[in-house]
Design a protein around this motif. Structure first.
Motif, mmCIF file in Angstrom:
data_model
loop_
_atom_site.group_PDB
_atom_site.id
_atom_site.type_symbol
_atom_site.label_atom_id
_atom_site.label_comp_id
_atom_site.label_asym_id
_atom_site.label_seq_id
_atom_site.Cartn_x
_atom_site.Cartn_y
_atom_site.Cartn_z
ATOM 1 N N VAL A 282 0.836 -1.207 0.000
ATOM 2 C CA VAL A 282 0.000 0.000 0.000
ATOM 3 C C VAL A 282 0.866 1.251 0.000
ATOM 4 C CG1 VAL A 282 -1.643 1.323 1.382
ATOM 5 C CG2 VAL A 282 -1.998 -1.116 1.031
ATOM 6 N N ILE A 283 1.904 1.274 0.804
ATOM 7 C CA ILE A 283 2.793 2.437 0.860
ATOM 8 C C ILE A 283 3.498 2.654 -0.482
ATOM 9 C CG2 ILE A 283 4.896 3.351 1.934
ATOM 10 C CD1 ILE A 283 2.392 3.574 3.650
ATOM 11 N N ILE A 284 3.967 1.582 -1.097
ATOM 12 C CA ILE A 284 4.647 1.706 -2.390
ATOM 13 C C ILE A 284 3.691 2.259 -3.440
ATOM 14 C CG2 ILE A 284 5.622 0.352 -4.295
ATOM 15 C CD1 ILE A 284 6.955 -1.419 -2.146
ATOM 16 N N ARG A 285 2.460 1.763 -3.455
ATOM 17 C CA ARG A 285 1.477 2.258 -4.433
ATOM 18 C C ARG A 285 1.097 3.703 -4.157
ATOM 19 N NH1 ARG A 285 -1.687 -1.228 -7.771
ATOM 20 N NH2 ARG A 285 -3.248 0.389 -7.627
ATOM 21 N N ALA A 286 0.999 4.095 -2.902
ATOM 22 C CA ALA A 286 0.590 5.457 -2.568
ATOM 23 C C ALA A 286 1.667 6.481 -2.911
ATOM 24 C CB ALA A 286 0.245 5.535 -1.089
ATOM 25 N N TYR A 287 2.920 6.122 -2.749
ATOM 26 C CA TYR A 287 3.999 7.066 -2.974
ATOM 27 C C TYR A 287 4.737 6.837 -4.299
ATOM 28 C CZ TYR A 287 3.286 8.786 1.692
ATOM 29 O OH TYR A 287 2.721 9.340 2.810
ATOM 30 N N ASN A 288 4.166 6.057 -5.186
ATOM 31 C CA ASN A 288 4.772 5.803 -6.484
ATOM 32 C C ASN A 288 4.701 7.074 -7.338
ATOM 33 O OD1 ASN A 288 5.653 4.820 -8.905
ATOM 34 N ND2 ASN A 288 4.258 3.074 -8.949
ATOM 35 N N PRO A 289 5.834 7.578 -7.830
ATOM 36 C CA PRO A 289 5.820 8.804 -8.635
ATOM 37 C C PRO A 289 4.995 8.677 -9.921
ATOM 38 C CG PRO A 289 8.070 8.232 -8.008
ATOM 39 C CD PRO A 289 7.203 7.093 -7.598
ATOM 40 N N LYS A 290 4.857 7.483 -10.462
ATOM 41 C CA LYS A 290 4.081 7.307 -11.693
ATOM 42 C C LYS A 290 2.597 7.584 -11.472
ATOM 43 C CE LYS A 290 7.191 3.838 -13.570
ATOM 44 N NZ LYS A 290 7.336 2.432 -13.974
ATOM 45 N N ARG A 291 2.119 7.480 -10.249
ATOM 46 C CA ARG A 291 0.706 7.688 -9.941
ATOM 47 C C ARG A 291 0.408 9.111 -9.485
ATOM 48 N NH1 ARG A 291 -2.405 3.165 -9.283
ATOM 49 N NH2 ARG A 291 -1.296 1.224 -9.585
ATOM 50 N N ARG A 292 1.401 9.961 -9.439
ATOM 51 C CA ARG A 292 1.216 11.313 -8.922
ATOM 52 C C ARG A 292 0.180 12.104 -9.713
ATOM 53 N NH1 ARG A 292 4.873 14.536 -5.719
ATOM 54 N NH2 ARG A 292 3.988 16.612 -5.616
ATOM 55 N N ALA A 293 0.208 12.008 -11.031
ATOM 56 C CA ALA A 293 -0.747 12.754 -11.856
ATOM 57 C C ALA A 293 -2.182 12.328 -11.563
ATOM 58 C CB ALA A 293 -0.420 12.560 -13.331
ATOM 59 N N ALA A 294 -2.409 11.054 -11.406
ATOM 60 C CA ALA A 294 -3.754 10.567 -11.110
ATOM 61 C C ALA A 294 -4.217 11.046 -9.735
ATOM 62 C CB ALA A 294 -3.785 9.045 -11.173
ATOM 63 N N TYR A 295 -3.334 11.029 -8.755
ATOM 64 C CA TYR A 295 -3.693 11.493 -7.419
ATOM 65 C C TYR A 295 -3.967 13.002 -7.420
ATOM 66 C CZ TYR A 295 -2.229 6.979 -5.552
ATOM 67 O OH TYR A 295 -2.111 5.640 -5.279
ATOM 68 N N ASP A 296 -3.163 13.770 -8.168
ATOM 69 C CA ASP A 296 -3.391 15.209 -8.257
ATOM 70 C C ASP A 296 -4.733 15.512 -8.926
ATOM 71 O OD1 ASP A 296 -1.035 15.827 -6.982
ATOM 72 O OD2 ASP A 296 0.092 16.137 -8.845
ATOM 73 N N GLN A 297 -5.062 14.752 -9.954
ATOM 74 C CA GLN A 297 -6.335 14.954 -10.647
ATOM 75 C C GLN A 297 -7.510 14.663 -9.710
ATOM 76 O OE1 GLN A 297 -6.891 12.405 -14.009
ATOM 77 N NE2 GLN A 297 -8.747 13.432 -14.671
ATOM 78 N N VAL A 298 -7.429 13.601 -8.956
ATOM 79 C CA VAL A 298 -8.499 13.263 -8.011
ATOM 80 C C VAL A 298 -8.596 14.333 -6.927
ATOM 81 C CG1 VAL A 298 -9.197 11.611 -6.253
ATOM 82 C CG2 VAL A 298 -8.393 10.807 -8.456
ATOM 83 N N ALA A 299 -7.467 14.810 -6.434
ATOM 84 C CA ALA A 299 -7.484 15.828 -5.387
ATOM 85 C C ALA A 299 -8.104 17.125 -5.895
ATOM 86 C CB ALA A 299 -6.069 16.079 -4.886
ATOM 87 N N GLN A 300 -7.817 17.502 -7.131
ATOM 88 C CA GLN A 300 -8.370 18.738 -7.688
ATOM 89 C C GLN A 300 -9.837 18.602 -8.058
ATOM 90 O OE1 GLN A 300 -6.862 21.680 -7.666
ATOM 91 N NE2 GLN A 300 -5.165 20.660 -6.654
ATOM 92 N N SER A 301 -10.304 17.402 -8.347
ATOM 93 C CA SER A 301 -11.700 17.217 -8.742
ATOM 94 C C SER A 301 -12.647 17.538 -7.587
ATOM 95 C CB SER A 301 -11.938 15.798 -9.238
ATOM 96 O OG SER A 301 -11.846 14.878 -8.165
ATOM 97 N N VAL A 302 -12.194 17.368 -6.371
ATOM 98 C CA VAL A 302 -13.018 17.676 -5.204
ATOM 99 C C VAL A 302 -13.167 19.187 -5.056
ATOM 100 C CG1 VAL A 302 -13.149 17.460 -2.704
ATOM 101 C CG2 VAL A 302 -12.311 15.563 -4.064
ATOM 102 N N LEU A 303 -12.179 19.931 -5.500
ATOM 103 C CA LEU A 303 -12.156 21.380 -5.325
ATOM 104 C C LEU A 303 -12.659 22.147 -6.546
ATOM 105 C CD1 LEU A 303 -8.629 21.575 -3.676
ATOM 106 C CD2 LEU A 303 -10.852 21.524 -2.535
#
Length: 55
Positions: A25-46
């Motif tokens: 879980v930690i590796i998947r959460a902090y994987n740099p390849k997933r950063r764009a997807a996490y940023d997109q999800v974070a911005q969609s709430v706002l």
């Protein structure tokens, strides 16, 4: 297999399995390849616009 054997197996392999799951879980959460997807999800709430179907 007796109850005592099952208890020993659970006490030995349970924490090992949970630590492995935690590391995955930690590796998947902090994987740099997933950063764009996490940023997109974070911005969609706002977002300024309401979701489709709502006024």
């Amino acid at each position: 297999m007796t109850y005592d054997t099952l208890v020993v197996l659970a006490k030995v392999f349970g924490p090992i399995w949970m630590m492995g799951f935690f590391i995955i879980v930690i590796i998947r959460a902090y994987n740099p390849k997933r950063r764009a997807a996490y940023d997109q999800v974070a911005q969609s709430v706002l977002s300024e616009q309401p979701p489709e179907g709502q006024k």
